[in-house]
Motif scaffolding. Structure first.
Motif, PDB file in Angstrom:
ATOM      1  N   PHE A  13       0.778  -1.243   0.037  1.00 45.86           N
ATOM      2  CA  PHE A  13       0.128  -0.043   0.020  1.00 45.86           C
ATOM      3  C   PHE A  13       0.860   1.393   0.057  1.00 45.86           C
ATOM      4  CE2 PHE A  13      -1.963   3.326   2.523  1.00 45.86           C
ATOM      5  CZ  PHE A  13      -3.024   3.806   1.726  1.00 45.86           C
ATOM      6  N   VAL A  14       2.214   1.243   0.671  1.00 43.87           N
ATOM      7  CA  VAL A  14       2.838   2.610   0.734  1.00 43.87           C
ATOM      8  C   VAL A  14       3.612   2.732  -0.417  1.00 43.87           C
ATOM      9  CG1 VAL A  14       4.597   3.660   2.206  1.00 43.87           C
ATOM     10  CG2 VAL A  14       3.028   2.300   3.281  1.00 43.87           C
ATOM     11  N   ILE A  15       4.270   1.625  -0.860  1.00 42.01           N
ATOM     12  CA  ILE A  15       5.495   1.879  -1.952  1.00 42.01           C
ATOM     13  C   ILE A  15       4.961   1.021  -3.328  1.00 42.01           C
ATOM     14  CG2 ILE A  15       7.152   2.437  -0.492  1.00 42.01           C
ATOM     15  CD1 ILE A  15       8.498  -0.094  -0.815  1.00 42.01           C
ATOM     16  N   GLY A  16       3.732   0.544  -3.092  1.00 36.31           N
ATOM     17  CA  GLY A  16       3.447  -0.214  -4.504  1.00 36.31           C
ATOM     18  C   GLY A  16       4.062  -1.758  -4.521  1.00 36.31           C
ATOM     19  N   PRO A  17       3.712  -2.120  -5.643  1.00 34.04           N
ATOM     20  CA  PRO A  17       4.055  -3.721  -5.755  1.00 34.04           C
ATOM     21  C   PRO A  17       5.375  -4.196  -5.307  1.00 34.04           C
ATOM     22  CG  PRO A  17       3.059  -2.972  -7.685  1.00 34.04           C
ATOM     23  CD  PRO A  17       3.370  -1.919  -6.796  1.00 34.04           C
ATOM     24  N   LEU A  18       6.456  -3.430  -5.475  1.00 36.29           N
ATOM     25  CA  LEU A  18       7.515  -3.822  -4.965  1.00 36.29           C
ATOM     26  C   LEU A  18       7.744  -3.680  -3.497  1.00 36.29           C
ATOM     27  CD1 LEU A  18      10.633  -3.912  -6.358  1.00 36.29           C
ATOM     28  CD2 LEU A  18      11.108  -1.647  -5.727  1.00 36.29           C
ATOM     29  N   GLY A  19       6.959  -3.162  -2.736  1.00 35.81           N
ATOM     30  CA  GLY A  19       6.789  -3.277  -1.274  1.00 35.81           C
ATOM     31  C   GLY A  19       6.452  -4.755  -0.740  1.00 35.81           C
ATOM     32  N   ALA A  20       5.875  -5.534  -1.871  1.00 30.88           N
ATOM     33  CA  ALA A  20       5.539  -6.965  -1.227  1.00 30.88           C
ATOM     34  C   ALA A  20       6.823  -7.636  -1.104  1.00 30.88           C
ATOM     35  CB  ALA A  20       4.597  -7.603  -2.440  1.00 30.88           C
ATOM     36  N   ILE A  21       7.911  -7.542  -2.135  1.00 34.97           N
ATOM     37  CA  ILE A  21       9.081  -8.219  -1.938  1.00 34.97           C
ATOM     38  C   ILE A  21      10.064  -7.828  -0.939  1.00 34.97           C
ATOM     39  CG2 ILE A  21      11.160  -8.802  -3.439  1.00 34.97           C
ATOM     40  CD1 ILE A  21       9.355  -8.911  -5.947  1.00 34.97           C
ATOM     41  N   LEU A  22       9.805  -6.212  -0.639  1.00 39.00           N
ATOM     42  CA  LEU A  22      10.731  -5.745   0.351  1.00 39.00           C
ATOM     43  C   LEU A  22      10.099  -5.653   1.750  1.00 39.00           C
ATOM     44  CD1 LEU A  22      12.036  -2.771  -1.786  1.00 39.00           C
ATOM     45  CD2 LEU A  22      13.251  -5.097  -1.209  1.00 39.00           C
ATOM     46  N   SER A  23       8.695  -6.219   1.972  1.00 37.62           N
ATOM     47  CA  SER A  23       8.283  -6.063   3.011  1.00 37.62           C
ATOM     48  C   SER A  23       8.870  -6.332   4.262  1.00 37.62           C
ATOM     49  CB  SER A  23       6.772  -6.955   3.070  1.00 37.62           C
ATOM     50  OG  SER A  23       7.187  -8.213   3.006  1.00 37.62           O
ATOM     51  N   ILE A  24       9.518  -7.597   4.272  1.00 35.73           N
ATOM     52  CA  ILE A  24      10.401  -8.086   5.389  1.00 35.73           C
ATOM     53  C   ILE A  24      11.389  -7.182   5.775  1.00 35.73           C
ATOM     54  CG2 ILE A  24      11.413 -10.100   6.634  1.00 35.73           C
ATOM     55  CD1 ILE A  24       8.298 -10.529   6.241  1.00 35.73           C
ATOM     56  N   PRO A  25      12.467  -6.880   4.791  1.00 36.37           N
ATOM     57  CA  PRO A  25      13.413  -6.113   5.381  1.00 36.37           C
ATOM     58  C   PRO A  25      12.962  -4.552   5.644  1.00 36.37           C
ATOM     59  CG  PRO A  25      13.869  -6.981   3.310  1.00 36.37           C
ATOM     60  CD  PRO A  25      12.777  -7.607   3.456  1.00 36.37           C
ATOM     61  N   LEU A  26      11.863  -4.125   5.140  1.00 35.10           N
ATOM     62  CA  LEU A  26      11.605  -2.973   5.563  1.00 35.10           C
ATOM     63  C   LEU A  26      10.962  -2.892   7.018  1.00 35.10           C
ATOM     64  CD1 LEU A  26       9.701  -1.567   2.461  1.00 35.10           C
ATOM     65  CD2 LEU A  26      11.944  -0.678   3.413  1.00 35.10           C
ATOM     66  N   THR A  27      10.186  -4.038   7.238  1.00 31.26           N
ATOM     67  CA  THR A  27       9.792  -4.105   8.655  1.00 31.26           C
ATOM     68  C   THR A  27      10.878  -4.504   9.515  1.00 31.26           C
ATOM     69  OG1 THR A  27       7.713  -5.195   7.695  1.00 31.26           O
ATOM     70  CG2 THR A  27       8.195  -5.508  10.022  1.00 31.26           C
ATOM     71  N   LEU A  28      11.796  -5.158   9.374  1.00 29.75           N
ATOM     72  CA  LEU A  28      12.882  -5.414  10.202  1.00 29.75           C
ATOM     73  C   LEU A  28      13.557  -4.104  10.346  1.00 29.75           C
ATOM     74  CD1 LEU A  28      14.330  -8.645   8.779  1.00 29.75           C
ATOM     75  CD2 LEU A  28      13.257  -8.118  11.036  1.00 29.75           C
TER      76      LEU A  28
END
Length: 368
Positions: free
Chosen positions: A316-331
């Protein structure tokens, strides 16, 4: 002689802290502003995050080279070369899959149209509302897929621009990362807590992607061989799709299943489609849904609920790329907000961080 009276305290009285409710509201407002800014600048933040993850994964390449006495610039060059090789390999895989997918849509446009007509007629016989038939027809119509492909083609310039920035970011970040190993020696013990959190974050990101890559490779090989044995066209394309979608937590299995299942329906009817779904369910559910999440949650210390929510949130925040980067961004978010404050150990435990419990036990022993 009476002791002299102590002079009155000339310091001004400290202001009373804000009410907890107001503090919470201000924190939420600031978070919303930051997230809105990230969403507005997703075209810049996305490539930056991808480059940072690539550098974090490839950074350990420098350590054995430095141990054998190689100069620092050579170790940095090795990190950049490995990172570029990973990016080029992924770009070639995705380009091949995209070209093959476009050819499939064009080759099977007639069969797809016939399949849509059959499904619409079947829905009509079942007495479903015409809107349901229109929805299915719109989703599976070749014109819709061709429009989707056209939109992908028009976005190639944006993808090329993003790749340029990613390659540039990797170059600069790899050069800067060489300085971070000297932070403790340059700034002394004061830099050690921050560096410990930084190293823990890097280890979590590397372990997460290593686990996903290993499971994704196994799933891709099994799915590709099964589709080839069943006679589904372009099994290599769907194997690549299975590998890529494996990096999307929880819902990646569904994303990788839908296209080959639809194609199986077009070329072989319902029996072939059900066979593809059955094979994917047996292989992907056992590995990706039952086995892999346990390894992933242990690798990154994130709860399964938070892992699933992070996919929806960062998409929702940064688009489809956020699905792949979700775990590193959460960490990263947890490292910046929670891990620096000992009073938030219970929040870290709630997020799945098992080390918070060990720290709490150590702190309890010290106070007892």
């Amino acid at each position: 002689m009476a002791p002299a009276a102590s002079p009155p305290d000339a310091r001004p009285a400290s202001r009373s802290p804000l009410p907890p409710a107001l503090t919470t509201l201000l924190a939420l407002a600031a978070a919303i502003v930051v997230l809105a800014g990230m969403s507005f600048g997703r075209d810049l933040i996305g490539p930056l995050a991808v480059a940072a993850v690539i550098v974090v994964i490839c950074h350990p390449v420098r350590h054995p080279l430095e141990r054998i006495g190689c100069p620092r610039w050579l170790a940095t060059t090795a990190v950049i070369a490995v990172a570029y090789a990973v990016l080029v390999a992924m770009a070639l895989l995705l380009t091949f899959a995209g070209v093959e997918f476009t050819a499939l849509v064009l080759d099977y446009a007639g069969e797809l149209r016939a399949t849509v007509d059959t499904i619409v007629a079947w829905l009509g016989e079942m007495g479903l509302h015409s809107q349901a038939s229109d929805t299915v027809a719109a989703m599976l119509a070749p014109s819709s897929l061709i429009r989707f492909i056209t939109s992908l083609g028009s976005g190639m310039l944006g993808v090329a621009t993003a790749l340029f920035f990613i390659f540039a970011y990797v170059l600069f970040m790899a050069a800067d990362a060489a300085r971070y190993d000297r932070a403790t020696s340059d700034f002394g013990p004061s830099a050690k807590p921050a560096m410990i959190r930084f190293e823990a974050f890097n280890r979590g990101v590397r372990r997460y992607y290593v686990v996903n890559a290993c499971f994704g490779l196994v799933v891709a090989v099994i799915d590709g061989l099964a589709l080839w044995a069943l006679g589904v066209p372009a099994p290599l394309v769907w194997a690549i799709l299975s590998f890529v979608t494996n990096f999307v937590p929880n819902i990646g299995f569904v994303l990788g299943l839908v296209p080959p299942a639809v194609l199986a329906l077009v070329v072989g009817g319902w029996p072939l489609m059900l066979a593809v779904i059955a094979i994917y369910c047996v292989v992907n559910v056992v590995l990706q849904v039952l086995v892999q999440p346990k390894f992933v949650s242990d690798a990154v210390n994130l709860s399964l609920t938070l892992s699933f929510f992070s996919v929806l949130f960062w998409t929702f925040v940064i688009g489809p790329l956020g699905a792949i980067l979700s775990i590193p961004l959460t960490l990263l978010l947890r490292a910046l907000i929670l891990e620096r404050d000992p009073g938030t150990r219970w929040l870290r435990w709630l997020s799945g961080d098992t080390s918070a419990t060990e720290e709490q036990l150590v702190a309890a022993r010290k106070t007892s």
